[in-house]
Design a protein around this motif. Structure first.
Motif: not given
Ligand SMILES: C[S@@+](CC[C@H](N)C(=O)[O-])C[C@H]1O[C@@H](n2cnc3c(N)ncnc32)[C@H](O)[C@@H]1O
Length: 245
Positions: A102-103, A114-116, A126-127, A153-154
């Motif tokens: 998980t990032f 988050l997009l990158m 998660v941001g 895509f999550a």
């Protein structure tokens, strides 16, 4: 997020740490810098980070952040988006199976990271962003983002305080681009260590612009495994980099 409350809190923390005169000096310096950065020429300079937005039709530039959030940033941590090539270099140096991880981006701002990160096959992303204005822009960006290279895509943006974030129990890549002053970073690292103590697992920390390395060097569960002048990489026990950057 109230400006008055943030300023009062900042002032009291400063008084406790370094006394009235120094805190007053820092206040004047912050306000002066804010005024200087509000001049048209400086604003044009902030558009220097806009290429990513043109390429992906999103809004992650620091140039369009409103005066209130910019002023809050002077007392918290100013919004600045990570440079795409550097982000890719950091992630690619990890040599991990992204689908197991998980990032997490603490201090995610308008959500560029988050997009990158979504171009890598992370399990989820998660941001966490403190300022509601930036958080709302991040949510808009996540729903607008379309890319042939997207692999995850999550993607979720949360509005909240990074110091209160409960780390997920799964393997994690934690990204930090100077979201917090020293006291706040100490709290985050303590929470992460507590989580690792309760649930040992692979955790990597990508620390961009590592101004407060001393906070990590006193950690017993995280050790530095690589980095450059621009970033440091830490890992929980037993993790390693196959190739140091
Ligand atoms: C340097 S920016 C990084 C933005 C993004 N991570 C990137 O790299 O593109 C730091 C962000 O941390 C946010 N921030 C400051 N204090 C925070 C806190 N206590 N909790 C969550 N976010 C915070 C700021 O509002 C700002 O958006």
């Amino acid at each position: 997020m109230s400006l008055g409350r943030t300023l009062r809190q900042w002032w009291h923390e400063g008084l406790g740490r370094e006394g009235c005169l120094r805190t007053l000096r820092r206040l004047v310096a912050a306000l002066w810098e804010f005024a200087r950065e509000s001049m048209p020429e400086q604003r044009r300079r902030r558009y220097g980070d806009v290429e990513y937005d043109w390429d992906h039709r999103v809004d992650t530039t620091s140039a369009t952040v409103g005066w209130r959030d910019r002023l809050l940033g002077k007392f918290l941590s100013p919004y600045q988006a990570t440079e795409p090539a550097l982000f890719r270099e950091m992630l690619e140096s990890l040599k991990i199976d992204f689908s197991e991880f998980t990032f997490v981006d603490l201090g995610s701002g308008k959500g560029r990271v988050l997009l990158m990160a979504a171009d890598f096959p992370f399990r989820r992303i998660v941001g966490v962003e403190l300022l509601p204005g930036l958080h709302r822009v991040a949510q808009g960006n996540i729903s607008k983002y379309k890319s042939d290279s997207q692999r995850c895509f999550a993607v979720e943006a949360v509005c909240g305080d990074a110091r209160e974030f409960a780390f997920p129990p799964e393997p994690t890549v934690l990204y930090l681009f100077n979201p917090l002053p020293e006291a706040g970073l100490v709290e985050v690292v303590a929470r992460l260590e507590q989580s690792l103590g309760e649930n040992p697992r692979p955790v990597y920390v990508l620390y961009h612009n590592p101004l407060l390395e001393s906070v990590f060097s006193s950690s017993t569960l995280l050790r530095k495994i690589g980095g450059t002048q621009q970033y440091s990489i830490y890992a929980s026990g037993g993790m390693r980099l196959e190739r140091l950057p």
